[in-house]
Write an enzyme that holds these catalytic residues in place. Structure first.
Site, PDB file in Angstrom:
ATOM      1  N   ASP A  82      53.159  34.586  19.377  1.00  0.00           N
ATOM      2  CA  ASP A  82      54.446  34.274  19.527  1.00  0.00           C
ATOM      3  C   ASP A  82      54.726  33.232  20.850  1.00  0.00           C
ATOM      4  O   ASP A  82      53.793  33.685  21.829  1.00  0.00           O
ATOM      5  CB  ASP A  82      55.325  35.167  19.629  1.00  0.00           C
ATOM      6  CG  ASP A  82      56.964  34.750  19.640  1.00  0.00           C
ATOM      7  OD1 ASP A  82      57.435  34.280  18.483  1.00  0.00           O
ATOM      8  OD2 ASP A  82      57.544  35.121  20.734  1.00  0.00           O
ATOM      9  N   GLU A  84      57.311  31.930  23.882  1.00  0.00           N
ATOM     10  CA  GLU A  84      58.731  31.858  24.313  1.00  0.00           C
ATOM     11  C   GLU A  84      58.730  30.721  25.393  1.00  0.00           C
ATOM     12  O   GLU A  84      57.938  30.263  25.833  1.00  0.00           O
ATOM     13  CB  GLU A  84      59.031  33.130  25.463  1.00  0.00           C
ATOM     14  CG  GLU A  84      59.081  34.434  24.669  1.00  0.00           C
ATOM     15  CD  GLU A  84      59.978  34.486  23.397  1.00  0.00           C
ATOM     16  OE1 GLU A  84      61.041  33.558  23.362  1.00  0.00           O
ATOM     17  OE2 GLU A  84      59.345  34.972  22.275  1.00  0.00           O
ATOM     18  N   HIS A 246      62.569  38.452  21.430  1.00  0.00           N
ATOM     19  CA  HIS A 246      62.533  37.388  22.380  1.00  0.00           C
ATOM     20  C   HIS A 246      61.657  37.731  23.667  1.00  0.00           C
ATOM     21  O   HIS A 246      61.914  36.798  24.437  1.00  0.00           O
ATOM     22  CB  HIS A 246      63.950  36.849  22.566  1.00  0.00           C
ATOM     23  CG  HIS A 246      64.772  36.476  21.622  1.00  0.00           C
ATOM     24  ND1 HIS A 246      64.538  35.715  20.661  1.00  0.00           N
ATOM     25  CD2 HIS A 246      65.903  37.187  21.194  1.00  0.00           C
ATOM     26  CE1 HIS A 246      65.443  35.573  19.512  1.00  0.00           C
ATOM     27  NE2 HIS A 246      66.191  36.505  19.932  1.00  0.00           N
ATOM     28  N   ASP A 251      57.979  40.342  20.011  1.00  0.00           N
ATOM     29  CA  ASP A 251      58.056  39.378  18.725  1.00  0.00           C
ATOM     30  C   ASP A 251      56.506  39.464  18.086  1.00  0.00           C
ATOM     31  O   ASP A 251      56.444  39.313  16.710  1.00  0.00           O
ATOM     32  CB  ASP A 251      58.238  38.003  18.966  1.00  0.00           C
ATOM     33  CG  ASP A 251      59.650  37.888  19.250  1.00  0.00           C
ATOM     34  OD1 ASP A 251      60.551  38.860  19.103  1.00  0.00           O
ATOM     35  OD2 ASP A 251      60.232  36.756  19.971  1.00  0.00           O
TER      36      ASP A 251
HETATM   37  N1  DCM Z   1      65.247  29.648  21.421  1.00  0.00           N
HETATM   38  C1  DCM Z   1      66.538  29.245  22.032  1.00  0.00           C
HETATM   39  N2  DCM Z   1      67.655  29.597  21.263  1.00  0.00           N
HETATM   40  C2  DCM Z   1      67.942  30.534  20.178  1.00  0.00           C
HETATM   41  C3  DCM Z   1      66.526  30.996  19.917  1.00  0.00           C
HETATM   42  C4  DCM Z   1      65.236  30.585  20.352  1.00  0.00           C
HETATM   43  O1  DCM Z   1      66.353  28.518  22.817  1.00  0.00           O
HETATM   44  N3  DCM Z   1      68.912  30.973  19.899  1.00  0.00           N
HETATM   45  C5  DCM Z   1      64.106  29.377  22.095  1.00  0.00           C
HETATM   46  C6  DCM Z   1      63.686  29.981  23.117  1.00  0.00           C
HETATM   47  C7  DCM Z   1      62.730  31.092  22.755  1.00  0.00           C
HETATM   48  C8  DCM Z   1      61.923  30.299  21.737  1.00  0.00           C
HETATM   49  O2  DCM Z   1      62.803  29.532  21.097  1.00  0.00           O
HETATM   50  O3  DCM Z   1      61.749  31.474  23.765  1.00  0.00           O
HETATM   51  C9  DCM Z   1      61.244  31.210  20.775  1.00  0.00           C
HETATM   52  O4  DCM Z   1      62.184  32.018  19.917  1.00  0.00           O
HETATM   53  P1  DCM Z   1      61.954  33.434  19.693  1.00  0.00           P
HETATM   54  O5  DCM Z   1      62.212  34.407  20.778  1.00  0.00           O
HETATM   55  O6  DCM Z   1      62.636  33.982  18.677  1.00  0.00           O
HETATM   56  O7  DCM Z   1      60.347  33.617  19.408  1.00  0.00           O
HETATM   57 MG    MG Z   2      59.440  35.244  20.414  1.00  0.00          MG
END
Ligand code: DCM
Ligand code: MG
Length: 293
Positions: A82, A84, A246, A251
Protein backbone atom coordinates in the site's frame (compact mmCIF):
# COMPACT_ATOMS: atom_id res chain seq x y z
CA UNK A 1 7.96 -42.21 -19.75
CA UNK A 2 6.40 -43.13 -16.43
CA UNK A 3 3.72 -40.59 -15.49
CA UNK A 4 2.94 -42.22 -12.16
CA UNK A 5 0.22 -40.29 -10.37
CA UNK A 6 -0.85 -38.70 -13.61
CA UNK A 7 -4.31 -37.20 -13.63
CA UNK A 8 -4.80 -39.01 -16.88
CA UNK A 9 -6.03 -35.91 -18.67
CA UNK A 10 -3.66 -36.09 -21.51
CA UNK A 11 -2.97 -33.92 -24.45
CA UNK A 12 -3.10 -35.87 -27.60
CA UNK A 13 -1.21 -33.55 -29.88
CA UNK A 14 2.31 -34.19 -28.65
CA UNK A 15 4.46 -36.74 -26.91
CA UNK A 16 5.59 -36.26 -23.30
CA UNK A 17 8.75 -34.16 -23.10
CA UNK A 18 11.83 -35.14 -21.09
CA UNK A 19 11.33 -34.97 -17.35
CA UNK A 20 13.78 -32.07 -16.95
CA UNK A 21 11.29 -29.83 -18.78
CA UNK A 22 8.60 -30.36 -16.23
CA UNK A 23 7.66 -27.26 -14.23
CA UNK A 24 5.35 -26.67 -11.29
CA UNK A 25 2.34 -24.61 -12.15
CA UNK A 26 -1.32 -24.26 -11.28
CA UNK A 27 -3.98 -26.00 -13.26
CA UNK A 28 -7.17 -24.32 -14.42
CA UNK A 29 -9.12 -27.55 -14.21
CA UNK A 30 -8.07 -28.44 -10.67
CA UNK A 31 -7.06 -25.02 -9.39
CA UNK A 32 -6.18 -25.75 -5.80
CA UNK A 33 -3.62 -28.34 -6.82
CA UNK A 34 0.03 -27.89 -7.52
CA UNK A 35 0.66 -29.48 -10.83
CA UNK A 36 3.56 -30.38 -12.91
CA UNK A 37 3.06 -29.31 -16.45
CA UNK A 38 5.14 -29.95 -19.46
CA UNK A 39 5.39 -26.80 -21.50
CA UNK A 40 5.89 -27.16 -25.20
CA UNK A 41 8.32 -24.87 -26.99
CA UNK A 42 5.57 -23.37 -29.09
CA UNK A 43 3.05 -23.39 -26.27
CA UNK A 44 2.39 -19.67 -26.20
CA UNK A 45 1.83 -19.49 -29.92
CA UNK A 46 -0.84 -22.17 -30.01
CA UNK A 47 -4.39 -20.89 -30.36
CA UNK A 48 -6.04 -20.91 -26.94
CA UNK A 49 -8.61 -23.48 -27.97
CA UNK A 50 -5.98 -26.01 -28.90
CA UNK A 51 -3.54 -25.41 -26.08
CA UNK A 52 -3.23 -28.49 -23.98
CA UNK A 53 -0.72 -30.23 -21.83
CA UNK A 54 -0.02 -33.32 -19.85
CA UNK A 55 -0.12 -32.77 -16.13
CA UNK A 56 -0.08 -34.70 -12.94
CA UNK A 57 -1.02 -33.71 -9.49
CA UNK A 58 1.35 -33.87 -6.54
CA UNK A 59 -1.35 -34.73 -4.05
CA UNK A 60 -3.82 -37.09 -5.67
CA UNK A 61 -4.94 -38.24 -9.03
CA UNK A 62 -7.55 -36.08 -10.64
CA UNK A 63 -9.00 -36.00 -14.04
CA UNK A 64 -8.19 -32.88 -15.94
CA UNK A 65 -7.99 -32.36 -19.62
CA UNK A 66 -6.84 -28.84 -20.24
CA UNK A 67 -7.90 -27.32 -23.48
CA UNK A 68 -7.48 -23.59 -22.88
CA UNK A 69 -4.66 -22.99 -20.47
CA UNK A 70 -3.20 -19.54 -20.38
CA UNK A 71 0.40 -19.04 -19.31
CA UNK A 72 0.00 -19.60 -15.61
CA UNK A 73 2.14 -18.37 -12.75
CA UNK A 74 2.77 -20.44 -9.67
CA UNK A 75 3.55 -17.49 -7.39
CA UNK A 76 5.51 -18.51 -4.33
CA UNK A 77 5.40 -15.23 -2.42
CA UNK A 78 2.64 -12.64 -2.27
CA UNK A 79 3.78 -9.14 -1.32
CA UNK A 80 0.94 -7.01 0.00
CA UNK A 81 1.49 -3.38 -0.81
CA UNK A 82 0.00 0.00 0.00
CA UNK A 83 1.17 3.52 -0.78
CA UNK A 84 0.25 6.79 0.86
CA UNK A 85 0.62 9.79 -1.36
CA UNK A 86 0.19 13.53 -1.70
CA UNK A 87 -3.15 13.13 -3.47
CA UNK A 88 -5.24 11.33 -6.05
CA UNK A 89 -4.20 10.46 -9.63
CA UNK A 90 -5.65 13.75 -10.94
CA UNK A 91 -3.15 15.54 -8.64
CA UNK A 92 -0.21 13.61 -10.11
CA UNK A 93 0.70 12.49 -6.62
CA UNK A 94 4.10 11.66 -5.18
CA UNK A 95 4.82 8.84 -2.80
CA UNK A 96 5.01 9.67 0.91
CA UNK A 97 4.83 6.26 2.60
CA UNK A 98 5.02 2.68 1.46
CA UNK A 99 4.45 -0.60 3.21
CA UNK A 100 5.01 -4.16 2.06
CA UNK A 101 4.17 -7.40 3.86
CA UNK A 102 5.66 -10.48 2.18
CA UNK A 103 3.97 -13.81 2.88
CA UNK A 104 4.91 -17.17 1.41
CA UNK A 105 2.01 -19.04 -0.20
CA UNK A 106 2.36 -21.79 2.38
CA UNK A 107 1.14 -19.35 5.03
CA UNK A 108 -1.84 -18.35 2.90
CA UNK A 109 -3.22 -21.73 2.03
CA UNK A 110 -5.93 -21.98 4.64
CA UNK A 111 -8.60 -19.33 5.08
CA UNK A 112 -9.26 -18.28 8.67
CA UNK A 113 -12.67 -18.89 10.14
CA UNK A 114 -14.88 -15.98 9.18
CA UNK A 115 -15.04 -13.43 11.98
CA UNK A 116 -11.69 -14.44 13.42
CA UNK A 117 -8.88 -12.64 11.63
CA UNK A 118 -5.63 -14.46 12.22
CA UNK A 119 -2.34 -13.38 10.74
CA UNK A 120 0.35 -15.78 9.57
CA UNK A 121 3.26 -16.02 12.01
CA UNK A 122 5.89 -15.58 9.31
CA UNK A 123 5.71 -12.19 7.59
CA UNK A 124 8.53 -9.98 6.30
CA UNK A 125 7.54 -6.33 6.72
CA UNK A 126 8.86 -3.09 5.30
CA UNK A 127 7.46 0.39 6.02
CA UNK A 128 9.20 3.54 4.87
CA UNK A 129 8.25 7.22 4.96
CA UNK A 130 9.68 9.48 2.29
CA UNK A 131 9.65 13.20 1.61
CA UNK A 132 7.36 13.49 -1.41
CA UNK A 133 8.88 16.79 -2.61
CA UNK A 134 5.40 17.97 -3.49
CA UNK A 135 2.66 19.59 -1.39
CA UNK A 136 -0.02 17.30 -0.01
CA UNK A 137 -3.61 18.13 -0.90
CA UNK A 138 -5.63 19.09 2.15
CA UNK A 139 -7.62 15.88 1.89
CA UNK A 140 -4.54 13.65 1.60
CA UNK A 141 -2.98 15.38 4.59
CA UNK A 142 -6.20 15.05 6.58
CA UNK A 143 -6.78 11.35 5.97
CA UNK A 144 -3.16 10.16 6.19
CA UNK A 145 -1.84 12.31 9.04
CA UNK A 146 1.24 12.87 6.89
CA UNK A 147 2.33 16.37 5.95
CA UNK A 148 5.27 18.05 4.27
CA UNK A 149 6.08 19.56 7.64
CA UNK A 150 6.12 16.39 9.74
CA UNK A 151 8.08 14.47 7.11
CA UNK A 152 10.65 17.27 6.90
CA UNK A 153 10.82 17.62 10.68
CA UNK A 154 11.58 13.90 10.88
CA UNK A 155 14.34 14.34 8.30
CA UNK A 156 12.92 11.87 5.77
CA UNK A 157 14.81 11.70 2.50
CA UNK A 158 13.02 11.69 -0.82
CA UNK A 159 12.39 8.59 -2.97
CA UNK A 160 16.05 8.12 -3.78
CA UNK A 161 18.42 5.28 -4.60
CA UNK A 162 18.65 4.37 -0.92
CA UNK A 163 14.91 3.67 -0.81
CA UNK A 164 15.12 1.76 -4.07
CA UNK A 165 17.92 -0.47 -2.79
CA UNK A 166 15.95 -1.30 0.35
CA UNK A 167 12.82 -2.02 -1.69
CA UNK A 168 14.63 -4.18 -4.23
CA UNK A 169 16.59 -5.99 -1.52
CA UNK A 170 13.35 -6.73 0.31
CA UNK A 171 11.79 -8.21 -2.84
CA UNK A 172 14.95 -10.10 -3.82
CA UNK A 173 15.01 -12.04 -0.57
CA UNK A 174 11.52 -13.44 -1.15
CA UNK A 175 11.12 -16.80 -2.85
CA UNK A 176 10.00 -16.18 -6.42
CA UNK A 177 7.98 -15.91 -8.48
CA UNK A 178 6.73 -12.91 -6.53
CA UNK A 179 3.30 -11.36 -6.93
CA UNK A 180 2.61 -7.84 -5.67
CA UNK A 181 -0.90 -7.46 -4.28
CA UNK A 182 -2.72 -4.14 -3.87
CA UNK A 183 -6.36 -3.12 -3.65
CA UNK A 184 -7.06 -1.02 -6.74
CA UNK A 185 -3.40 -1.68 -7.48
CA UNK A 186 -3.85 -1.42 -11.25
CA UNK A 187 -5.57 1.94 -10.88
CA UNK A 188 -3.25 3.46 -8.31
CA UNK A 189 -0.41 1.74 -6.45
CA UNK A 190 1.36 -0.08 -9.31
CA UNK A 191 1.33 2.84 -11.80
CA UNK A 192 2.46 5.27 -9.12
CA UNK A 193 5.26 3.04 -7.86
CA UNK A 194 6.47 2.54 -11.43
CA UNK A 195 6.45 6.30 -12.03
CA UNK A 196 8.52 6.79 -8.87
CA UNK A 197 10.99 4.10 -9.95
CA UNK A 198 11.32 5.54 -13.46
CA UNK A 199 12.00 8.94 -11.94
CA UNK A 200 15.21 7.52 -10.48
CA UNK A 201 15.95 5.53 -13.63
CA UNK A 202 15.24 2.12 -12.26
CA UNK A 203 12.55 -0.54 -12.30
CA UNK A 204 11.46 -3.86 -10.81
CA UNK A 205 11.91 -7.18 -12.62
CA UNK A 206 9.44 -7.03 -15.48
CA UNK A 207 8.02 -10.47 -14.78
CA UNK A 208 6.97 -9.56 -11.22
CA UNK A 209 3.28 -10.39 -10.85
CA UNK A 210 0.69 -7.71 -10.06
CA UNK A 211 -2.62 -8.74 -8.52
CA UNK A 212 -5.38 -6.18 -8.05
CA UNK A 213 -7.76 -7.50 -5.38
CA UNK A 214 -10.51 -5.07 -6.44
CA UNK A 215 -11.52 -6.79 -9.71
CA UNK A 216 -10.57 -10.17 -8.24
CA UNK A 217 -12.98 -9.85 -5.33
CA UNK A 218 -15.68 -8.35 -7.54
CA UNK A 219 -15.58 -11.64 -9.38
CA UNK A 220 -15.00 -13.98 -6.45
CA UNK A 221 -17.26 -12.47 -3.78
CA UNK A 222 -20.50 -11.55 -5.50
CA UNK A 223 -23.19 -10.20 -3.25
CA UNK A 224 -26.01 -7.82 -4.18
CA UNK A 225 -25.36 -4.18 -3.30
CA UNK A 226 -21.97 -4.96 -1.86
CA UNK A 227 -19.25 -2.31 -1.63
CA UNK A 228 -15.77 -3.39 -2.67
CA UNK A 229 -13.84 -0.66 -0.89
CA UNK A 230 -11.14 -2.18 1.27
CA UNK A 231 -12.76 -1.16 4.57
CA UNK A 232 -16.17 -2.42 3.44
CA UNK A 233 -14.66 -5.77 2.44
CA UNK A 234 -13.03 -6.06 5.85
CA UNK A 235 -16.39 -5.35 7.55
CA UNK A 236 -18.05 -7.87 5.24
CA UNK A 237 -15.65 -10.66 6.16
CA UNK A 238 -14.96 -9.89 9.82
CA UNK A 239 -17.90 -7.80 11.03
CA UNK A 240 -15.74 -5.07 12.51
CA UNK A 241 -13.92 -1.87 11.56
CA UNK A 242 -10.39 -2.12 10.17
CA UNK A 243 -7.63 -0.48 12.19
CA UNK A 244 -5.32 2.22 10.87
CA UNK A 245 -7.04 3.18 7.61
CA UNK A 246 -4.92 5.49 5.42
CA UNK A 247 -1.67 4.56 7.06
CA UNK A 248 0.26 2.35 4.65
CA UNK A 249 0.81 -0.30 7.31
CA UNK A 250 -2.81 -0.25 8.50
CA UNK A 251 -4.08 -0.64 4.95
CA UNK A 252 -1.68 -3.50 4.22
CA UNK A 253 -2.79 -5.29 7.36
CA UNK A 254 -6.43 -4.87 6.31
CA UNK A 255 -5.59 -6.04 2.79
CA UNK A 256 -3.79 -9.14 4.05
CA UNK A 257 -6.72 -10.07 6.28
CA UNK A 258 -9.20 -9.52 3.45
CA UNK A 259 -7.00 -11.68 1.21
CA UNK A 260 -6.87 -14.39 3.86
CA UNK A 261 -10.66 -14.60 3.88
CA UNK A 262 -10.52 -15.81 0.25
CA UNK A 263 -6.89 -16.88 0.00
CA UNK A 264 -7.14 -20.16 -1.96
CA UNK A 265 -9.46 -18.58 -4.53
CA UNK A 266 -7.34 -15.42 -4.80
CA UNK A 267 -4.13 -17.37 -5.30
CA UNK A 268 -5.76 -19.33 -8.09
CA UNK A 269 -7.17 -16.10 -9.54
CA UNK A 270 -3.67 -14.60 -9.43
CA UNK A 271 -2.23 -17.61 -11.25
CA UNK A 272 -4.61 -16.94 -14.14
CA UNK A 273 -5.09 -13.19 -14.09
CA UNK A 274 -2.12 -11.41 -12.54
CA UNK A 275 -0.57 -8.76 -14.75
CA UNK A 276 3.14 -8.50 -15.19
CA UNK A 277 5.02 -5.47 -13.91
CA UNK A 278 6.35 -4.81 -17.39
CA UNK A 279 2.79 -4.08 -18.59
CA UNK A 280 2.07 -1.47 -15.91
CA UNK A 281 1.94 2.05 -17.36
CA UNK A 282 3.46 4.67 -15.04
CA UNK A 283 0.77 6.97 -13.64
CA UNK A 284 2.18 10.00 -15.45
CA UNK A 285 5.05 10.86 -17.68
CA UNK A 286 8.10 12.24 -15.99
CA UNK A 287 8.49 15.28 -18.18
CA UNK A 288 4.96 16.35 -17.25
CA UNK A 289 5.47 15.74 -13.56
CA UNK A 290 8.86 17.48 -13.52
CA UNK A 291 7.50 20.54 -15.25
CA UNK A 292 4.77 20.76 -12.62
CA UNK A 293 7.03 20.41 -9.60
N1 DCM B 1 -6.26 9.89 -1.35
C1 DCM B 1 -6.75 11.19 -1.39
N2 DCM B 1 -8.07 11.41 -1.13
C2 DCM B 1 -8.89 10.43 -0.80
C3 DCM B 1 -8.43 9.11 -0.75
C4 DCM B 1 -7.08 8.87 -1.03
O1 DCM B 1 -6.00 12.10 -1.68
N3 DCM B 1 -10.17 10.68 -0.54
C5 DCM B 1 -4.85 9.67 -1.62
C6 DCM B 1 -3.99 9.91 -0.41
C7 DCM B 1 -3.69 8.54 0.09
C8 DCM B 1 -3.67 7.72 -1.18
O2 DCM B 1 -4.65 8.31 -2.00
O3 DCM B 1 -2.43 8.50 0.73
C9 DCM B 1 -3.93 6.25 -1.00
O4 DCM B 1 -5.20 6.04 -0.46
P1 DCM B 1 -5.45 4.99 0.68
O5 DCM B 1 -5.06 5.61 1.98
O6 DCM B 1 -6.90 4.68 0.62
O7 DCM B 1 -4.56 3.82 0.42
MG1 MG C 1 -3.45 3.39 2.13
Amino acid sequence: MNFKGSCGGVATSFAPPPRRDVQRRVCRACPSMLLSVSPQPAFKSLPRATQSHRCFCWRKSVSCKLSAMAVLQDFQTFVFLDLETTGLPRDQPRLAELCLFAVHRRSLQRSPLLGTPQLPRIIDKLTLCVDPQKPFTLEAERITGLSNRNLEENCKADFNNGVVEILKGFLRRQMGPVCLVAHNGLGFDFPLLRAELWRVDTDLPLSTGCLDTLPALKELERSPGMSYQLGALFRHFYGREPIGAHSAEGDVLTLLLVFLAKAPELMTWAAHNAHSWGKIQPMYSLSLSRSRN
